[in-house]
Design an enzyme around this catalytic site. Structure first.
Site, PDB file in Angstrom:
ATOM      1  N   GLN A  64     -17.895   4.352  22.130  1.00  0.00           N
ATOM      2  CA  GLN A  64     -17.596   3.953  20.756  1.00  0.00           C
ATOM      3  C   GLN A  64     -17.070   2.518  20.693  1.00  0.00           C
ATOM      4  O   GLN A  64     -17.754   1.616  20.266  1.00  0.00           O
ATOM      5  CB  GLN A  64     -16.597   4.922  20.128  1.00  0.00           C
ATOM      6  CG  GLN A  64     -16.405   4.727  18.644  1.00  0.00           C
ATOM      7  CD  GLN A  64     -15.755   5.944  17.990  1.00  0.00           C
ATOM      8  OE1 GLN A  64     -15.797   7.045  18.496  1.00  0.00           O
ATOM      9  NE2 GLN A  64     -15.145   5.721  16.848  1.00  0.00           N
ATOM     10  N   ASP A  65     -15.827   2.301  21.115  1.00  0.00           N
ATOM     11  CA  ASP A  65     -15.296   0.937  21.198  1.00  0.00           C
ATOM     12  C   ASP A  65     -14.383   0.863  22.411  1.00  0.00           C
ATOM     13  O   ASP A  65     -14.041   1.894  23.003  1.00  0.00           O
ATOM     14  CB  ASP A  65     -14.618   0.499  19.901  1.00  0.00           C
ATOM     15  CG  ASP A  65     -13.308   1.215  19.590  1.00  0.00           C
ATOM     16  OD1 ASP A  65     -13.125   2.355  20.069  1.00  0.00           O
ATOM     17  OD2 ASP A  65     -12.486   0.652  18.858  1.00  0.00           O
ATOM     18  N   SER A  89     -10.605  10.776  28.598  1.00  0.00           N
ATOM     19  CA  SER A  89     -12.047  11.030  28.500  1.00  0.00           C
ATOM     20  C   SER A  89     -12.708  10.902  29.868  1.00  0.00           C
ATOM     21  O   SER A  89     -13.581  11.703  30.227  1.00  0.00           O
ATOM     22  CB  SER A  89     -12.706  10.062  27.517  1.00  0.00           C
ATOM     23  OG  SER A  89     -12.294  10.332  26.202  1.00  0.00           O
ATOM     24  N   HIS A 188     -18.329  14.688  22.606  1.00  0.00           N
ATOM     25  CA  HIS A 188     -17.646  13.599  23.299  1.00  0.00           C
ATOM     26  C   HIS A 188     -16.713  14.179  24.369  1.00  0.00           C
ATOM     27  O   HIS A 188     -16.157  15.265  24.189  1.00  0.00           O
ATOM     28  CB  HIS A 188     -16.832  12.787  22.279  1.00  0.00           C
ATOM     29  CG  HIS A 188     -16.356  11.476  22.791  1.00  0.00           C
ATOM     30  ND1 HIS A 188     -15.194  11.339  23.525  1.00  0.00           N
ATOM     31  CD2 HIS A 188     -16.883  10.232  22.689  1.00  0.00           C
ATOM     32  CE1 HIS A 188     -15.027  10.077  23.839  1.00  0.00           C
ATOM     33  NE2 HIS A 188     -16.037   9.378  23.349  1.00  0.00           N
ATOM     34  N   ARG A 196     -16.253  21.489  23.386  1.00  0.00           N
ATOM     35  CA  ARG A 196     -17.303  21.881  22.437  1.00  0.00           C
ATOM     36  C   ARG A 196     -18.706  21.689  22.996  1.00  0.00           C
ATOM     37  O   ARG A 196     -19.673  21.758  22.244  1.00  0.00           O
ATOM     38  CB  ARG A 196     -17.167  21.063  21.150  1.00  0.00           C
ATOM     39  CG  ARG A 196     -15.912  21.370  20.361  1.00  0.00           C
ATOM     40  CD  ARG A 196     -15.950  20.650  19.013  1.00  0.00           C
ATOM     41  NE  ARG A 196     -14.604  20.453  18.508  1.00  0.00           N
ATOM     42  CZ  ARG A 196     -14.203  19.380  17.849  1.00  0.00           C
ATOM     43  NH1 ARG A 196     -15.040  18.389  17.630  1.00  0.00           N
ATOM     44  NH2 ARG A 196     -12.968  19.294  17.413  1.00  0.00           N
TER      45      ARG A 196
END
Length: 224
Positions: A64-65, A89, A188, A196
């Site tokens: 993402q960033d 992450s 993600h 998920r």
């Protein structure tokens, strides 16, 4: 900033640099650096172009960033340089690798340069961020530039494996021709969403199967 773009990438993306949106983006980032602490440092914004030739890209992982804490972001999505501890992450990415790739063990650091050098493009949708302000450079022009990167890869290469984790990455799906390339999608790897679908997705072994089927050398995910 453009001086730090790898030669093959600069040539391939040359048309973008003269466009009004890109000139405005460069002016915005320059102005931001005068007023705020911005990550990553200027020489590392385009690290992802320095690891391999644009024509040698085999796998694309979209983030993402950049990380917005001190000493974290260095121009490869999800990656941090030693001795910075791997963020949450990336810890989940390592967990998935440990169950998916035989012999993979947490390397004890978070630097993913070893993947990038093998043709894994670790590309954030947005390439700069203010310190401690996630998404602060969203919608300033970076998305158009990274869209152009995906468009170039889509149109000029074949058999690239795109790993799209989470809603932000999956927005780039529209630019990918699934008849020419492979798309692997799941949630993600962040702690709020990894359960998920990301944990257990087996994207890393699946990518290697797809690469082998295309006659390409698979990625050595343990080489970090």
């Amino acid at each position: 900033m453009l001086a730090h773009i790898g030669n093959s990438w600069r040539q391939a993306l040359d048309a973008e640099f003269g466009k009004p949106y890109f000139k405005g983006l460069m002016a915005f980032v320059s102005d931001e650096r005068k007023k705020h602490t911005i990550y990553p440092p200027t020489p590392q914004v385009f690290t992802w172009t320095q690891m391999c030739s644009i024509r040698d890209v085999k796998v694309v992982i979209l983030g993402q960033d950049p990380y917005h804490g001190p000493n974290q972001a260095h121009g490869l999505c999800f990656s941090v340089q030693k001795p910075v501890p791997p963020p949450h992450s990336l810890v989940n990415i390592y967990k998935e690798l440990a169950t998916d790739i035989e012999g993979f063990q947490h390397p004890g650091h978070g630097d993913l340069t070893g993947w990038a050098e093998q043709g894994v493009l670790l590309l954030n949708a947005v390439l700069t961020v203010r310190e401690h302000q996630a998404n602060s450079h969203k919608d300033k022009g970076w998305e158009a530039f990274t869209d152009a990167v995906v468009h170039w890869l889509n149109g000029n290469l074949n058999g690239v494996v795109f790993m799209l984790w989470g809603a932000c990455a999956q927005k780039k799906d529209i630019a990918i021709d699934r008849r020419r390339h492979h798309v692997l999608e799941t949630s993600h790897p962040s702690p709020t969403s990894a359960h998920r679908g990301f944990l257990g997705c087996k994207h890393f072994s699946e990518a290697n199967k797809l690469l082998k089927n295309s006659g390409k050398q698979p990625i050595n995910w343990t080489a970090l």
